[in-house]
Design a protein around this motif. Structure first.
Motif, PDB file in Angstrom:
ATOM      1  N   THR A  46       0.942  -1.389  -0.393  1.00  0.00           N
ATOM      2  CA  THR A  46       0.017  -0.306  -0.445  1.00  0.00           C
ATOM      3  C   THR A  46       0.632   1.296  -0.063  1.00  0.00           C
ATOM      4  O   THR A  46       1.801   0.752  -0.007  1.00  0.00           O
ATOM      5  CB  THR A  46      -0.657   0.273   1.484  1.00  0.00           C
ATOM      6  OG1 THR A  46      -1.955   1.211   0.998  1.00  0.00           O
ATOM      7  CG2 THR A  46      -0.384  -0.252   2.410  1.00  0.00           C
ATOM      8  N   GLY A  47      -0.041   2.674  -0.470  1.00  0.00           N
ATOM      9  CA  GLY A  47       1.171   3.314   0.356  1.00  0.00           C
ATOM     10  C   GLY A  47       0.199   4.986  -1.032  1.00  0.00           C
ATOM     11  O   GLY A  47      -0.572   3.977  -1.655  1.00  0.00           O
ATOM     12  N   ILE A  48       0.803   5.470  -0.959  1.00  0.00           N
ATOM     13  CA  ILE A  48       0.523   6.702  -1.243  1.00  0.00           C
ATOM     14  C   ILE A  48       1.035   6.957  -3.233  1.00  0.00           C
ATOM     15  O   ILE A  48      -0.022   6.979  -3.718  1.00  0.00           O
ATOM     16  CB  ILE A  48       1.122   8.978  -1.076  1.00  0.00           C
ATOM     17  CG1 ILE A  48       0.760   9.229   0.289  1.00  0.00           C
ATOM     18  CG2 ILE A  48       1.497   9.333  -2.637  1.00  0.00           C
ATOM     19  CD1 ILE A  48       1.552   9.724   0.511  1.00  0.00           C
ATOM     20  N   ALA A  49       2.163   6.312  -3.361  1.00  0.00           N
ATOM     21  CA  ALA A  49       2.468   5.838  -5.135  1.00  0.00           C
ATOM     22  C   ALA A  49       1.956   4.781  -5.566  1.00  0.00           C
ATOM     23  O   ALA A  49       1.199   4.622  -6.683  1.00  0.00           O
ATOM     24  CB  ALA A  49       3.943   6.002  -4.507  1.00  0.00           C
ATOM     25  N   VAL A  50       2.011   3.636  -4.518  1.00  0.00           N
ATOM     26  CA  VAL A  50       0.855   2.327  -5.085  1.00  0.00           C
ATOM     27  C   VAL A  50      -0.250   2.681  -5.573  1.00  0.00           C
ATOM     28  O   VAL A  50      -0.530   2.185  -6.088  1.00  0.00           O
ATOM     29  CB  VAL A  50       1.205   1.311  -3.606  1.00  0.00           C
ATOM     30  CG1 VAL A  50       0.276   0.024  -4.005  1.00  0.00           C
ATOM     31  CG2 VAL A  50       2.923   1.345  -3.878  1.00  0.00           C
ATOM     32  N   ASP A  51      -1.361   3.665  -4.621  1.00  0.00           N
ATOM     33  CA  ASP A  51      -2.331   3.740  -4.356  1.00  0.00           C
ATOM     34  C   ASP A  51      -2.342   5.119  -6.262  1.00  0.00           C
ATOM     35  O   ASP A  51      -3.764   4.341  -6.835  1.00  0.00           O
ATOM     36  CB  ASP A  51      -3.059   4.861  -3.837  1.00  0.00           C
ATOM     37  CG  ASP A  51      -3.342   4.019  -2.155  1.00  0.00           C
ATOM     38  OD1 ASP A  51      -3.329   2.930  -2.361  1.00  0.00           O
ATOM     39  OD2 ASP A  51      -3.649   4.958  -1.411  1.00  0.00           O
ATOM     40  N   GLN A  52      -1.785   5.620  -6.565  1.00  0.00           N
ATOM     41  CA  GLN A  52      -1.365   6.054  -7.845  1.00  0.00           C
ATOM     42  C   GLN A  52      -0.999   5.090  -8.586  1.00  0.00           C
ATOM     43  O   GLN A  52      -1.802   5.718  -9.946  1.00  0.00           O
ATOM     44  CB  GLN A  52      -0.593   7.191  -7.381  1.00  0.00           C
ATOM     45  CG  GLN A  52      -0.968   8.556  -6.523  1.00  0.00           C
ATOM     46  CD  GLN A  52      -0.101   9.692  -6.810  1.00  0.00           C
ATOM     47  OE1 GLN A  52      -0.017  10.320  -7.922  1.00  0.00           O
ATOM     48  NE2 GLN A  52       0.618   9.650  -5.647  1.00  0.00           N
ATOM     49  N   VAL A  53      -0.116   4.549  -8.785  1.00  0.00           N
ATOM     50  CA  VAL A  53       0.067   4.329  -9.279  1.00  0.00           C
ATOM     51  C   VAL A  53      -0.595   2.609 -10.280  1.00  0.00           C
ATOM     52  O   VAL A  53      -1.192   2.507 -11.052  1.00  0.00           O
ATOM     53  CB  VAL A  53       1.673   3.317  -9.126  1.00  0.00           C
ATOM     54  CG1 VAL A  53       1.206   1.628 -10.696  1.00  0.00           C
ATOM     55  CG2 VAL A  53       2.341   3.828  -9.355  1.00  0.00           C
ATOM     56  N   GLU A  54      -1.599   2.025  -8.982  1.00  0.00           N
ATOM     57  CA  GLU A  54      -2.901   0.779  -9.442  1.00  0.00           C
ATOM     58  C   GLU A  54      -3.934   1.487 -10.069  1.00  0.00           C
ATOM     59  O   GLU A  54      -4.490   0.538 -10.972  1.00  0.00           O
ATOM     60  CB  GLU A  54      -3.069  -0.062  -8.128  1.00  0.00           C
ATOM     61  CG  GLU A  54      -2.072  -0.854  -7.365  1.00  0.00           C
ATOM     62  CD  GLU A  54      -2.530  -1.690  -6.460  1.00  0.00           C
ATOM     63  OE1 GLU A  54      -2.336  -2.417  -6.725  1.00  0.00           O
ATOM     64  OE2 GLU A  54      -2.573  -1.516  -5.323  1.00  0.00           O
ATOM     65  N   THR A  55      -4.672   3.030  -9.384  1.00  0.00           N
ATOM     66  CA  THR A  55      -5.195   3.657 -10.323  1.00  0.00           C
ATOM     67  C   THR A  55      -5.462   3.655 -11.973  1.00  0.00           C
ATOM     68  O   THR A  55      -5.819   3.958 -12.165  1.00  0.00           O
ATOM     69  CB  THR A  55      -5.169   4.713  -9.202  1.00  0.00           C
ATOM     70  OG1 THR A  55      -5.673   4.617  -7.351  1.00  0.00           O
ATOM     71  CG2 THR A  55      -6.604   5.688  -9.628  1.00  0.00           C
ATOM     72  N   ILE A  56      -3.910   4.205 -11.949  1.00  0.00           N
ATOM     73  CA  ILE A  56      -3.850   4.687 -13.539  1.00  0.00           C
ATOM     74  C   ILE A  56      -3.726   3.449 -13.999  1.00  0.00           C
ATOM     75  O   ILE A  56      -3.670   3.391 -15.469  1.00  0.00           O
ATOM     76  CB  ILE A  56      -2.423   5.962 -14.075  1.00  0.00           C
ATOM     77  CG1 ILE A  56      -1.211   4.880 -12.960  1.00  0.00           C
ATOM     78  CG2 ILE A  56      -2.757   7.052 -12.613  1.00  0.00           C
ATOM     79  CD1 ILE A  56      -0.246   6.313 -13.369  1.00  0.00           C
ATOM     80  N   ALA A  57      -3.081   2.148 -13.543  1.00  0.00           N
ATOM     81  CA  ALA A  57      -2.990   1.455 -14.530  1.00  0.00           C
ATOM     82  C   ALA A  57      -4.166   1.104 -14.450  1.00  0.00           C
ATOM     83  O   ALA A  57      -4.560   0.128 -15.794  1.00  0.00           O
ATOM     84  CB  ALA A  57      -2.563   0.577 -14.348  1.00  0.00           C
TER      85      ALA A  57
END
Length: 249
Positions: free
Chosen positions: A42-53
């Motif tokens: 999890t994490g701030i960057a993880v949330d972004q990467v999964e969201t955009i993918a």
């Protein structure tokens, strides 16, 4: 027999196409941007990467490992991307970039109560500093003039060295420093360093259409305020909005 072979090939075609478009995201333990909690990455960057993918309709895997290994995999294996990666001149041409997952200033931190107050770059060079193998912060330290840098596999090991007195200083982002304070870790700011843009660094053989799709979705995430909301959900202030998605000159 020909009909059977044709049917088999057609049935495998969608699978082959899906596998060809699969991206492998690799990262490290570095809270609050990417870390493991209750067995989940999890994490701030993880949330972004999964969201955009997901928004781009891209199949992906996600794995956490020591930074040096993750960085090397992204540099050498097609369809592999590493994050949260500092975007500097030395790395600019080595990857295909999706920016910015984060814009933040760096800071040298010390143990709480240590008497390294009013630290200047010249005074800092007299102290023992530690960082992580392959981390862009090593280059930033070298630019300041540090030569004997104590290197560890990940930030948790570096932090333990700092708290135990094996090193005097540790570079990290201001947002990570604030997270350490929030978690009650006994550290203090010793000296501010340069700012930095962090992003998703993908192997240069990654299909350009995938990079373009990810960047388009990240741009939307920023414009519609969802990136800010992700930062806020983790208890940190959002990034300052700018139109620059690449390196600062």
């Amino acid at each position: 027999m020909k009909t059977l072979l044709l049917t088999l090939c057609l049935s495998l075609a969608p699978l082959s196409s899906a596998l060809a478009g699969t991206l492998h995201f690799v990262t490290e333990e570095y809270a609050p941007f990417n870390y493991t909690k209750d067995g989940k990455i999890t994490g701030i960057a993880v949330d972004q990467v999964e969201t955009i993918a997901k928004a781009a309709g891209i199949d992906y895997t996600l794995e956490i490992m020591p930074w040096a290994r993750a960085f090397a995999m992204a540099e050498n294996q097609p369809n592999t991307c590493v994050f949260t990666t500092g975007h500097n001149r030395k790395r600019a041409d080595r990857f295909a970039w999706v920016n910015p997952l984060l814009k933040d200033q760096m800071v040298l931190v010390k143990r709480q109560g240590d008497t390294h107050d009013g630290l200047t770059p010249a005074k800092a060079l007299e102290l023992k500093v530690g960082s992580q193998r392959g981390d862009f912060a090593v280059e930033a330290l070298e630019r300041l003039g540090f030569k004997d840098i104590d290197l560890a596999a990940d930030i948790d090991i570096t932090l333990r060295k700092l708290l135990s007195g094996r090193i005097d200083l540790m570079p990290t982002s201001v947002k990570t420093y604030k997270k350490l304070l929030k978690d009650g870790i006994p550290v203090e700011k010793a000296m501010l360093m340069d700012g930095q843009i962090y992003g998703l660094a993908c192997n240069k053989q990654t299909p350009q259409d995938l990079i373009v799709s990810l960047q388009a979705e990240l741009d939307k995430l920023i414009v519609n305020g969802d990136q800010d909301r992700i930062f806020t959900a983790y208890g940190l202030p959002p990034d300052t909005r700018t139109a620059d998605n690449g390196m600062k000159n």
